[in-house]
Design an enzyme around this catalytic site. Structure first.
Site, PDB file in Angstrom:
ATOM      1  N   HIS A   1       0.833  -1.210   0.000  1.00  0.00           N
ATOM      2  CA  HIS A   1       0.000   0.000   0.000  1.00  0.00           C
ATOM      3  C   HIS A   1       0.866   1.258   0.000  1.00  0.00           C
ATOM      4  O   HIS A   1       0.601   2.211  -0.750  1.00  0.00           O
ATOM      5  CB  HIS A   1      -0.919  -0.008   1.228  1.00  0.00           C
ATOM      6  CG  HIS A   1      -1.668   1.270   1.448  1.00  0.00           C
ATOM      7  ND1 HIS A   1      -2.959   1.467   0.995  1.00  0.00           N
ATOM      8  CD2 HIS A   1      -1.305   2.426   2.066  1.00  0.00           C
ATOM      9  CE1 HIS A   1      -3.349   2.679   1.330  1.00  0.00           C
ATOM     10  NE2 HIS A   1      -2.372   3.277   1.985  1.00  0.00           N
ATOM     11  N   GLU A   2       1.895   1.273   0.833  1.00  0.00           N
ATOM     12  CA  GLU A   2       2.758   2.456   0.904  1.00  0.00           C
ATOM     13  C   GLU A   2       3.554   2.639  -0.389  1.00  0.00           C
ATOM     14  O   GLU A   2       3.740   3.763  -0.861  1.00  0.00           O
ATOM     15  CB  GLU A   2       3.694   2.346   2.107  1.00  0.00           C
ATOM     16  CG  GLU A   2       2.980   2.306   3.451  1.00  0.00           C
ATOM     17  CD  GLU A   2       1.986   3.443   3.641  1.00  0.00           C
ATOM     18  OE1 GLU A   2       2.228   4.543   3.094  1.00  0.00           O
ATOM     19  OE2 GLU A   2       0.971   3.246   4.312  1.00  0.00           O
TER      20      GLU A   2
END
Length: 314
Positions: A131-132
């Site tokens: 996600h990051e």
């Protein structure tokens, strides 16, 4: 694509707000001054925000000796995402959370809290890291800076309009039969910044949805991130993080515990909605909350605590 279009439309509305408030001041000069000032402030933030926020949370760069598995996961996911390997930092906080920063993929940083490493299994950690990295891949830091620049310009313009009304600018408009008058100018100077803030937060929420979808693709499955979000939603409420509100939008889940007007003024979508989108099920069908962490016998928890103790002792 839907989130990309939504972001574009929201930024277009923000531009319209700038034009409307700028016209209250009687021309383009005040609008241009506010844009230049806001751009200058956000230019500094764009280039130096990574160093500022890492220092703010006392983050320390992870080394292969201290966190080989974490670095291996980031390296694997970066390769799958087609990104350069970012720097990886660990924040000595119990609350599980993570964020990405850096002005471009070549200068990216991924930071995770020690609480996240203690709580998550490998698949869940991979989901969070993906996600990051999706934020890095989607250039969300640049988009967030643009939104902040425009919101800052609106706030400066609104302040100028308010002072103009107080010192007689509105009377001139009343006498000429044009403009909004003192009351209208003051009302707009109050409403416009609130609207800009809401739009800026809506941009942030749309980018979170996009990062969830992109991150699931990078990880190869949405299930790790979905399970991680279940835990993050639960434990971020149980163990509030001492976070600066100005950085709340950077984290994977909102680190602040305030709930008033949460849906309107939150920088993040509801966790339940994010999980339901990842799993393709209606909201409310995401399953029970995760159990509390075991008090003993969990080798990941013991290893995480030992690593955190080493960090604090250095």
């Amino acid at each position: 694509m839907g989130n990309q279009l939504k972001t574009t439309l929201l930024l277009a509305v923000m531009t319209a707000l700038i034009m409307i408030v700028g016209n209250l001041l009687g021309g383009r000069q005040g609008m241009m001054i506010a844009l230049v000032l806001a751009a200058g402030m956000n230019f500094f933030s764009y280039w130096f925000s990574d160093k500022i926020v890492l220092k703010m949370y006392q983050a320390r760069e992870a080394t292969h000796q201290q966190a080989p598995k974490l670095l291996e996961m980031v390296q694997t996911l970066s390769r799958q995402a087609g990104l350069p390997m970012p720097k990886v930092y660990i924040i000595p906080k119990e609350t599980p959370n993570a964020f990405a920063t850096g002005r471009n993929p070549e200068h990216a940083v991924v930071a995770v809290t020690q609480g996240l490493l203690t709580l998550m299994d490998r698949q869940e950690t991979m989901g969070v890291l993906a996600h990051e990295l999706a934020h890095v891949k989607n250039r969300d830091i640049l988009i967030g800076t643009i939104a902040a620049t425009m919101a800052g310009a609106i706030m400066l313009l609104a302040s100028m309009a308010r002072w103009s009304a107080i010192f007689g600018g509105g009377h001139r408009n009343d006498n000429n039969g044009g403009g909004m008058g003192v009351i209208g100018m003051i009302a707009m100077s109050i409403v416009a910044p609130m609207a800009a803030m809401i739009i800026q937060m809506a941009v942030s929420r749309s980018r979170e949805y996009l990062a969830d979808a992109t991150g699931a693709g990078i990880a190869g499955s949405p299930e790790g991130l979905a399970r991680a979000l279940e835990k993050l939603g639960t434990y971020s409420r149980r163990i509030p993080m001492d976070a600066n509100p100005s950085t709340a939008h950077m984290f994977i889940v909102n680190p602040l515990s305030g709930k008033s007007l949460q849906s309107l003024f939150s920088t993040h979508p509801p966790v339940e909605e994010r999980i339901s989108r990842l799993r393709g099920v209606p909201p409310g069908s995401v399953g029970p909350a995760p159990p509390p962490p075991p008090k003993g016998g969990d080798h990941r928890q013991a290893a995480g605590k030992a690593f955190w103790d080493r960090l604090k002792g250095e």
